[in-house]
Scaffold this active site. Sequence first.
Site, PDB file in Angstrom:
ATOM      1  N   HIS A  98       0.833  -1.195   0.000  1.00 48.08           N
ATOM      2  CA  HIS A  98       0.000   0.000   0.000  1.00 48.08           C
ATOM      3  C   HIS A  98       0.873   1.253   0.000  1.00 48.08           C
ATOM      4  O   HIS A  98       1.969   1.265   0.568  1.00 48.08           O
ATOM      5  CB  HIS A  98      -0.895  -0.013   1.243  1.00 48.08           C
ATOM      6  CG  HIS A  98      -1.962   1.023   1.231  1.00 48.08           C
ATOM      7  ND1 HIS A  98      -1.824   2.250   1.850  1.00 48.08           N
ATOM      8  CD2 HIS A  98      -3.204   1.020   0.687  1.00 48.08           C
ATOM      9  CE1 HIS A  98      -2.925   2.955   1.683  1.00 48.08           C
ATOM     10  NE2 HIS A  98      -3.786   2.231   0.990  1.00 48.08           N
TER      11      HIS A  98
ATOM     12  N   SER B 295     -10.207 -14.497  -1.250  1.00 43.71           N
ATOM     13  CA  SER B 295     -10.140 -13.039  -1.281  1.00 43.71           C
ATOM     14  C   SER B 295     -11.500 -12.499  -1.691  1.00 43.71           C
ATOM     15  O   SER B 295     -12.273 -13.170  -2.383  1.00 43.71           O
ATOM     16  CB  SER B 295      -9.068 -12.574  -2.270  1.00 43.71           C
ATOM     17  OG  SER B 295      -9.149 -11.175  -2.475  1.00 43.71           O
TER      18      SER B 295
END
Length: 430
Positions: free
Chosen positions: A170, A377
């Site tokens: 990120h 996911s």
Amino acid sequence: MRPHSYPVKPATPDRPLTKEPAPVQHTATTPPQPHSGVVPEAPALRIGDLPSDHAADTAQLLKLIDTLRAEERRVLGFPGNLDFDYSHLGAALSVLINNVGDPTSSDASRVHAKDYEQAVVRFLSQTAAAHPDDVYGYVTSGGSEGNLFGLSLARRHLPNAHLYVSDQAHYSVAKAADLLGLTVVTIPSNDDGTMDAEALKIAAYFHRKVRPYGGRGPGAIVLATIGTTMRGAYDDVTELRKWASAAGEVYVHADAASGGLIAAHAPSGPRWNFQHGADSITISGHKLLGSPVPCGVVLARRELVAEPAPASEYTQASARTLGCSRSGLAAILLWSALRRLGHTGLRTHILRCLETAQYAVAQLTRAGAHPTHTTDSLTVCFDRPDDWIIRKWHLACEGPTAHLITVGHVSRTAIDELCQDLTTAPPHAA
């Protein structure tokens, strides 16, 4: 931040240990790059010298809220769960709830909700496979603050170590590294979006060779991503810790903002938590759970956190948190959400979201969008569609790929309508 590229192969005199950047491929689907500049002023929102018309301003804000609410069902590309309603706690907006300093510390003001914050930390410590008494934690403003806190602990513990991050990490990690003065080594990812453990091993071994520190090595700080931004992939904390040890002692911070709660209940059992070798973990509060304010929780092994020290005589509180004044409102919202679910309800909610992700894969396949999906996911990638579809469904895109994330508010009906749009000519092409 001092970025380094990782060594692909052992060095030779005529080949430096660097990786040449891949050429950028420009295609018709590559989005235009945003330009920097001043945000234009909205005259209707200007705050002037005289008081405004309160009733008119309230009506304007309520109109904004209605507009945002009308878009909720079509926000498919971003990880914030919009299926929440805390309006029964509206009275909390009329009081100040300021959790100054540590959750376990009293303070002079006594206008806090630290007992609720402690309950949240204890619950999530259990979720992350640790005994609550062995963990220090607090409610943060979000995953970015959690990453900064975790990496600050790592830097104090291993001051000579490099920070090894995936190319899928990120963007908050780069910000934290810059603030902390960490040397960053970017490790490539595998096809599934996870960090390449073999490349990590080579990089760690190389840095130990050039910085032996009496044979002990400089150590390694590893940032494991549990739920990558574009693909939702889970790095394997146990494996990364093992291979990074080529550099010496290892500290692993797990950025589990997006995927930690999912990984905790995923049938495949990703290795992400304290039991698997994490030293600190950040978890988002507003993503999977849903919240009107961004928030999160950071957790760390208690022995790695400095002993509490008084913040000041003025506050009469101890402080090991990054923030001084902290949101007690966020703490009670998280407590309310987790109290309503419990461990069993949280697991049920996550399994329902995973089922929706599988449904999205099936429907996108039928629509010819070539979906890909990481095991367990909520993120489903597919071919980048036309811009009008991206705008309508608030999709997140990177190059030729778009994705949707099946958090709580994403319904099968919305997925069906998206797939119908994918097989329909754009409105202007009649």
